[in-house]
Enzyme design. Sequence first.
Site: not given
Length: 258
Positions: A47, A58
Amino acid sequence: MGVEKMKAAFENGKKAFIPYVMGGDGGLEKLKERIRFLDEAGASIVEIGIPFSDPVADGPTIQRAGKRALDGGVTLKGIFQALAEVRKEVQIPFVLMTYLNPVLAFGKEHFIERCLEAGVDGIIVPDLPYEEQDIIAPLLRTANIALIPLVTVTSPIERIEKITSESEGFVYAVTVAGVTGVRQNFKEEIHSYLEKVKSHTNLPVVAGFGISTKEHVEEMITICDGVVVGSKIIELLENEKREEICEFIQATKQKEEA
């Protein structure tokens, strides 16, 4: 390439180990070298994060990696070029993790053209609601690139069924509330949530967010078809502790054989 290539990562009871790397953290040559290493180490899918200035999903480790990439002048065009170059050397499926804004700023059609040139097999867009996925889903379907859905602990059964019935590749089951990052342990209800997701889709189910130890991997892999490890992989790559990454991959393989 594309959807079929990702299916192969889960065939015959295989358990997928999916490491996350931030595109351009340390430069584009470093990105290519890290992908080569992860491919050789036996990762199932890689990924690749697209750095963005407002990464709402995030945690701090991935935010810092994205900032390093942006501060170093990395662009989406440069990441695509690096992926196209390394694609000639590796077979491992590429999944991009990108926010919607970089896709729209680049131009949807242009973005997908470059995905095809770079050998990208799937994309994850964490801030794209299911109700708005037609912004990009038909174009991706035509290109045979999987739009990988995210489901969360709070997703009702009906929504999980609806989201996964129109999806390809695998289902990304978010295992914590909040942002990515290292966690010490998981609440017991996560197990029942993952089993619920598994029972309502024919796609492989991959657990992600907060998985940071071999014990986490072993715990999740007994329920799911694979795991994504992000923040911990970034830390280990940054500190050149690559043998520990190999141990994560080995933990997945051992569970597969058990």
